[in-house]
Design an enzyme around this catalytic site. Structure first.
Site, PDB file in Angstrom:
ATOM      1  N   ARG A  70      37.823  41.356  52.781  1.00 50.78           N
ATOM      2  CA  ARG A  70      38.322  42.838  52.529  1.00 50.78           C
ATOM      3  C   ARG A  70      38.854  43.222  51.158  1.00 50.78           C
ATOM      4  NH1 ARG A  70      42.518  44.634  56.723  1.00 50.78           N
ATOM      5  NH2 ARG A  70      43.920  43.235  55.864  1.00 50.78           N
ATOM      6  N   ASP A  71      38.298  42.547  50.144  1.00 51.72           N
ATOM      7  CA  ASP A  71      38.650  42.982  48.776  1.00 51.72           C
ATOM      8  C   ASP A  71      37.545  42.694  47.774  1.00 51.72           C
ATOM      9  OD1 ASP A  71      40.184  44.511  47.133  1.00 51.72           O
ATOM     10  OD2 ASP A  71      41.958  43.253  46.786  1.00 51.72           O
TER      11      ASP A  71
END
Lengths: 322, 239
Positions: free
Chosen positions: B124-125
């Site tokens: 997610r990053d």
């Protein structure tokens, strides 16, 4: 953190043998193309490159020779064909004096063979979409029997251009905001692919305060209501009732935020992905937002709406057969 | 024992080299063994990050080694391999990537993502700041602060990630899953090639097509897995 590149500008520089970018002298790989600069590998690669280059040149030469010879044969063909016809005719004549039909049949069959091969040749010329001048292919044939060949050539050229014109619009999907057309002129939308459309905003105020979003626009299915669609200075105070069509799957952030007068929202289908912020601050003035769910709305994601006005009102959920 | 107490204890055997980042109570320190001179990274979190416990059991070339995860009273401390290298963001400061290089970096990232996704984790990053290239050209995906376990029926309740690299569903529209990382990988590829977000400028040629498919609003329209995206990158060998 990065010890070897710390003195980026100061270090001696060299060029990457693969991508020609400037890199540090003692770097083990090129930062921009990530190629390892181990010397052996570089030498090997260069050798491979050299080999590839010769192979490509050889292949090109062969190709040029092959096309040249084909062109030569094609160009020579009509002459040989007419010569063959002439000679066969003369043989046929001389033979018919001596014997009966078989040899004459043979000569005819040879003649038709020749003509069919010629028309093939003309077709090859005609298929090239660049050659718009049909006489170019026509000049190959110098016999009257093949006068129809240029026509067939131009026909194939026409059909090829027609097919390419038919294919063109399919390939490009344009992401352009567009105003709705008559009947839906209070909405603006965005087609996201061939069949689907998303609602991006509202352009005209509805006097009754009812906003019924159609199931399809321009034959495309409405599948989502995008962020801030109804959160517009001109629009948001007028919104009282909204009907969400059956195929809408998602309602994005702040779609109905600041719609203080919104009291009723009808879900005809099952809006699976609804942002928890879709109704932020909505209907604070009227106090109650009634959410009418259709019978097939099995997935009650609506619990998120409870958060929408900082707990200052409660959403009411009612079963609705719409 | 508290996080602070544990880290103070570490300084008996280690010395502080630098503070790598410090935000939202998540502190990342680079420490060095006083005798051996070997470096290590210490993360401290006020909450527990489930991904690190899982990562402890993974060895992957494109992921940092996690030596230990210590659950404490008021948080969690993670001991991680220090990667001596340069981030993609730092490379981008001096120039854009060639297609060949961008593909190799992205393949490393995708390899890491495949390993994570196999274990039901989403990163997610994914962004240039979180991709490190060491001096031997090893590509490593770091920073699992935003990562989470994929579960079947919950939406993302807390918005995490970085604006621009976060996919629409990450911003609260739907559950984030493996395809969330595919979105970010697409943005990463575009940024490496053009230096800009796909909404401003999209990469030329087939790379642009790949970026476009990665960044579709509807997750179903993206590449379904990281492996499929890697295949698409392989499909055209230029050199």
């Amino acid at each position: 953190m990065h010890t070897i590149w710390r003195h980026w500008g100061k270090a001696a520089m060299k060029k990457c043998p693969v991508c020609k970018a400037e890199i540090e002298d003692n770097a083990r790989f090129c930062l921009y193309c990530m190629t390892s600069l181990d010397e052996k590998q570089a030498v090997k690669k260069q050798k491979e490159k050299g080999r590839m280059r010769t192979a490509i040149i050889a292949a090109l030469l062969v190709l040029v020779l092959a096309t040249g010879s084909v062109w030569f044969v094609l160009r020579r063909n009509p002459a040989s064909v007419t010569a063959g016809q002439n000679s066969s005719a003369s043989i046929g004549v001389s033979a018919s004096q001596d014997t009966d039909s078989p040899s004459a049949d043979m000569s005819r069959s040879r003649g038709t063979e020749a003509s069919s091969s010629m028309s093939d040749g003309a077709d090859i010329g005609g298929e090239d979409p660049q050659s718009e001048d049909p006489t170019g292919s026509g000049s190959v044939s110098d016999t009257d029997s093949l006068a129809s060949a240029p026509n067939t050539g131009s026909q194939t050229a026409d059909s090829s251009t027609a097919s390419s014109a038919a294919q063109a619009p399919v390939s490009s999907v344009t992401y352009v905001y567009r105003q709705a057309q008559k009947g839906d002129d209070y909405l603006s939308w965005l087609p996201i692919d061939e069949n689907d459309i998303v609602i991006t905003g509202v352009s005209t105020v509805s006097e009754s305060g009812e906003y019924v979003i159609p199931e399809t626009i321009d034959g495309k299915t409405v599948i989502a209501i995008m962020g801030n669609a109804f959160n517009d200075e001109q629009i948001r105070d007028t919104v009282k009732k909204v009907v969400v069509p059956a195929n809408v799957k998602s309602i994005w952030d702040h779609a109905f935020s600041m719609c203080y007068n919104l009291t009723d929202i009808y879900f005809c289908g099952n809006a699976v992905y609804t942002s928890p912020y879709a109704f932020a601050l909505a209907s604070r003035r009227t106090g109650t937002l009634t959410i009418y769910c259709s019978a097939d709305c099995t997935d009650r994601n609506f619990r998120y709406y409870k958060n929408c006005a900082d707990g200052s009102y409660d959403a009411v959920y009612e079963e609705w057969n719409g | 024992m508290t996080v602070e107490g544990y880290i103070k204890g570490l300084f008996d055997t280690y010395s502080l080299v630098s503070v790598l980042s410090e935000k939202n109570d998540c502190c990342v320190l680079r420490i060095r063994n006083k005798e051996l001179g070997k470096d290590m990274v210490v993360h401290s979190f006020p909450r527990s990050v489930a991904a690190y416990e899982e990562l402890c059991r993974i060895t992957c070339e494109n992921l940092p080694m996690i030596y230990d995860v210590i659950p404490l009273e008021d948080g969690q401390v993670v001991l991680e391999e220090f990667i001596d290298g340069i981030t993609v963001a730092q490379v981008m400061e001096s120039g854009k990537y060639k297609y060949l290089g961008a593909r190799r970096v992205l393949k490393g990232v995708l390899n890491a993502l495949t390993v994570l996704h196999e274990r039901n984790l989403v990163h997610r990053d994914v962004k240039p700041e979180n991709v490190v290239i060491d001096k031997n050209g090893r590509v490593v995906l770091i920073d699992f602060n935003a990562s989470r376990r994929i579960s079947a029926a919950s939406k993302d309740t807390v918005v995490m990630g970085t604006v621009g690299y976060a996919s629409p569903e990450q911003l609260g529209v739907a559950q984030s899953d493996a395809r969330t990382d595919i979105y970010a990988a697409g943005v990463l590829l575009n940024v490496m090639l053009t230096g800009k977000h796909p909404s401003e400028q999209i990469a030329k040629g087939r790379a642009g097509g790949i970026v476009r498919r990665c960044t579709q609003v509807n997750p179903n329209d993206r590449y379904p897995t990281a492996a499929k995206l890697a295949e698409a990158l392989n499909a055209f060998h230029l050199r």
